[in-house]
Design a protein around this motif. Structure first.
Motif, PDB file in Angstrom:
ATOM      1  N   THR A 201      40.506  84.457  54.879  1.00 49.68           N
ATOM      2  CA  THR A 201      40.264  85.645  55.504  1.00 49.68           C
ATOM      3  C   THR A 201      39.510  85.337  56.786  1.00 49.68           C
ATOM      4  N   ALA A 202      38.476  84.664  56.631  1.00 50.92           N
ATOM      5  CA  ALA A 202      37.555  84.314  57.937  1.00 50.92           C
ATOM      6  C   ALA A 202      38.179  83.569  58.895  1.00 50.92           C
ATOM      7  N   PHE A 203      39.034  82.733  58.426  1.00 53.92           N
ATOM      8  CA  PHE A 203      39.704  81.852  59.568  1.00 53.92           C
ATOM      9  C   PHE A 203      40.946  82.889  60.235  1.00 53.92           C
ATOM     10  N   ARG A 204      41.435  83.784  59.666  1.00 49.97           N
ATOM     11  CA  ARG A 204      42.385  84.617  60.038  1.00 49.97           C
ATOM     12  C   ARG A 204      41.543  85.390  61.267  1.00 49.97           C
ATOM     13  N   ARG A 205      40.351  86.114  60.954  1.00 53.84           N
ATOM     14  CA  ARG A 205      39.640  86.896  61.705  1.00 53.84           C
ATOM     15  C   ARG A 205      39.277  85.994  62.926  1.00 53.84           C
ATOM     16  N   GLU A 206      38.916  84.361  62.684  1.00 51.94           N
ATOM     17  CA  GLU A 206      38.472  83.739  63.726  1.00 51.94           C
ATOM     18  C   GLU A 206      39.682  83.330  64.613  1.00 51.94           C
ATOM     19  N   GLY A 207      40.905  83.540  64.279  1.00 62.88           N
ATOM     20  CA  GLY A 207      41.956  82.977  65.205  1.00 62.88           C
ATOM     21  C   GLY A 207      42.424  81.627  64.976  1.00 62.88           C
ATOM     22  N   LEU A 208      42.043  81.205  63.777  1.00 64.44           N
ATOM     23  CA  LEU A 208      42.362  79.777  63.213  1.00 64.44           C
ATOM     24  C   LEU A 208      43.789  79.536  62.791  1.00 64.44           C
ATOM     25  N   VAL A 209      43.837  80.294  61.700  1.00 67.38           N
ATOM     26  CA  VAL A 209      45.167  80.455  60.844  1.00 67.38           C
ATOM     27  C   VAL A 209      45.472  81.455  60.206  1.00 67.38           C
ATOM     28  N   LYS A 210      46.784  81.851  60.283  1.00 63.52           N
ATOM     29  CA  LYS A 210      46.914  82.897  59.430  1.00 63.52           C
ATOM     30  C   LYS A 210      48.031  82.441  58.355  1.00 63.52           C
ATOM     31  N   ARG A 211      47.703  82.909  57.200  1.00 64.34           N
ATOM     32  CA  ARG A 211      48.507  82.637  56.033  1.00 64.34           C
ATOM     33  C   ARG A 211      49.087  83.719  55.111  1.00 64.34           C
ATOM     34  N   PRO A 221      45.490  74.593  66.748  1.00 66.42           N
ATOM     35  CA  PRO A 221      45.458  73.421  65.918  1.00 66.42           C
ATOM     36  C   PRO A 221      44.146  72.431  66.243  1.00 66.42           C
ATOM     37  N   GLN A 222      43.758  72.594  67.582  1.00 64.70           N
ATOM     38  CA  GLN A 222      42.610  71.608  67.715  1.00 64.70           C
ATOM     39  C   GLN A 222      41.298  72.174  66.749  1.00 64.70           C
ATOM     40  N   ALA A 223      41.334  73.532  66.973  1.00 63.03           N
ATOM     41  CA  ALA A 223      39.931  74.022  66.183  1.00 63.03           C
ATOM     42  C   ALA A 223      40.202  73.858  64.651  1.00 63.03           C
ATOM     43  N   LEU A 224      41.220  73.787  64.245  1.00 57.00           N
ATOM     44  CA  LEU A 224      41.521  73.410  62.944  1.00 57.00           C
ATOM     45  C   LEU A 224      41.072  71.934  62.358  1.00 57.00           C
ATOM     46  N   ALA A 225      41.784  71.189  63.206  1.00 59.17           N
ATOM     47  CA  ALA A 225      41.282  69.890  63.119  1.00 59.17           C
ATOM     48  C   ALA A 225      39.833  69.445  63.121  1.00 59.17           C
ATOM     49  N   ASP A 226      39.196  70.060  64.084  1.00 65.05           N
ATOM     50  CA  ASP A 226      37.645  69.950  64.143  1.00 65.05           C
ATOM     51  C   ASP A 226      37.275  70.463  62.901  1.00 65.05           C
TER      52      ASP A 226
END
Lengths: 242, 242
Positions: A201-211, A221-226
């Motif tokens: 949920t946090a990742f979705r809010r931050e615009g990193l990943v939606k699942r 992708p870059q932010a996720l890798a970081d």
DNA sequence: CGGAGAATTGATAAATATCAAGGTAGGTGG
DNA sequence: CCACCTACCTTGATATTTATCAATTCTCCG
């Protein structure tokens, strides 16, 4: 991955170029495809280990039960992967394997591997490479599970799926199927399902990943890798010099 | 482990009986012993990987640095172990290796392994067995690190040392040397050194294990195995059928 | 005897688990 | 086509485990 391009040849070719002859040798290993269904257990920990198999379609995972009844997911297997190779020298399965979806597998007898060892030093090297790559994935996961935060673990696992899928299919976009429930992700990550949910949920809010149910969409992708502290050698080509 | 019984032959013989000829082939692999000192780094993550080595005397460990500067210990190597075999198909080292004590190592070029593949299917199978056993240790550790309490992790690691040492030396008693500081145990367990100390103190009070600077005394092996949820296949003989 | 790294101990803070109560979506049978 | 059913997911409140910080003690070695 048709009849002439076997799953195993496809997989091995990630580690080095195959001659026509080598390709034929690998193709000859595989038995006809067996259809298996979602949830089916291929084998249980402790079963006699006499073969390994290649996964033509569909995802699978290996797991161990812990004393308290919980389950840990050790490895995930993607279409094209080899399952159970590492148990070649053991009499018994070290972990159970179950299907995440309906799928197609092809069995290979362990003793056929000995034929390979006898007939082709080069294919032997490639077998070693396959096994070592899996070991590298495992140790990478070990590092990422033991001392990292929930955010880092989740980010790492999603990125691992992304990069492994991409290895098999260069054209893969940022949106792809990951048929694990949050419970299963939790079992793979050593987290509670609740915490996985919060993290996603946090990742979705931050615009990193939606699942959502079976699909992952990587927004950055870059932010996720970081976030996952991905170092990168899993991408590197692992070609043998020869 | 004298001049005629090489370290590597000794190690391989855990996985299957060696003929005189096979023994000679293995002996011929090893270069003369190199003396290394406590704390010395054999190689760093990212270095070119062209050889592996056998550890004649002394302990070593492999590790990775994390982004925040902390370190995770991936594997421990005991006298007689093979180090770096899993990197055979990679161009680069996947992890650094450092010595826990003054020790003796013998280098083996990776290309010598290809000679083995060419000349002896049986030794090839044994190489596979060595590598798979290390992979089994890793995955066992993965299970034990990801979802278990500090007590279980500590108990497991100590028991792992106990059983691996016992494999090399059947006469090993309940009291043996473990040259890792609490900081290093913590790095291997994914715990803080403080918590390792507390856990060990608790074990001492409960009559499970005593540890003091470099030595471990297992007071109640069965209770320790139970606490660590040790399942047992690491003890099993891993003999190849052939 | 002094010094330095290692280990212990206590107090507090942070991360994650657990428990419990809804909510949502997709599938199924009426 | 709708209603329900079920598995999966979300959210909130609280409990537990482990980390962190800081001060002290221990032990080995010179």
């Amino acid at each position: 991955m048709g009849q002439q391009e076997s799953c195993i040849a496809q997989h091995f070719s990630h580690y080095g170029r195959l001659s026509e002859n080598e390709r034929r040798q690998l193709d000859a290993l595989e038995a006809p495809a067996t259809v298996v269904t979602k949830g089916q257990v291929l084998w249980h920990e402790g079963d006699a280990a006499r073969n390994f198999c290649t996964l033509g379609l569909g995802w699978a995972y290996s797991f161990r039960y812990l004393a308290d009844g919980t389950r840990h997911i050790l490895e995930t297997f993607l279409p094209g992967d080899v399952i159970g190779l590492r148990e070649f020298p053991f009499q018994e399965r070290l972990s159970s394997v179950a299907m995440l979806e309906d799928a197609e597998i092809r069995l290979v007898e362990h003793r056929r591997l000995v034929d390979i060892f006898r007939d082709s030093p080069r294919l032997t090297s490639l077998c070693f490479a396959v096994s070592s790559y899996q070991q590298a994935l495992l140790s990478e996961r070990l590092v990422h599970l033991s001392r990292r935060s929930a955010r880092q673990r989740v980010a790492y696992l999603l990125f691992e799926f992304y990069s492994r899928l991409k290895r098999n299919d260069g054209a893969l976009g940022d949106c792809f199927r990951v048929p694990l429930s949050q419970q299963q992700l939790a079992d793979a990550l050593g987290l509670s399902p609740v915490h996985v949910s919060r993290t996603l949920t946090a990742f979705r809010r931050e615009g990193l990943v939606k699942r959502s149910r079976g699909w992952v969409h990587i927004l950055d992708p870059q932010a996720l890798a970081d976030e996952g502290c991905v170092t990168g050698y899993l991408h590197e080509s692992v070609l043998l010099v020869d």
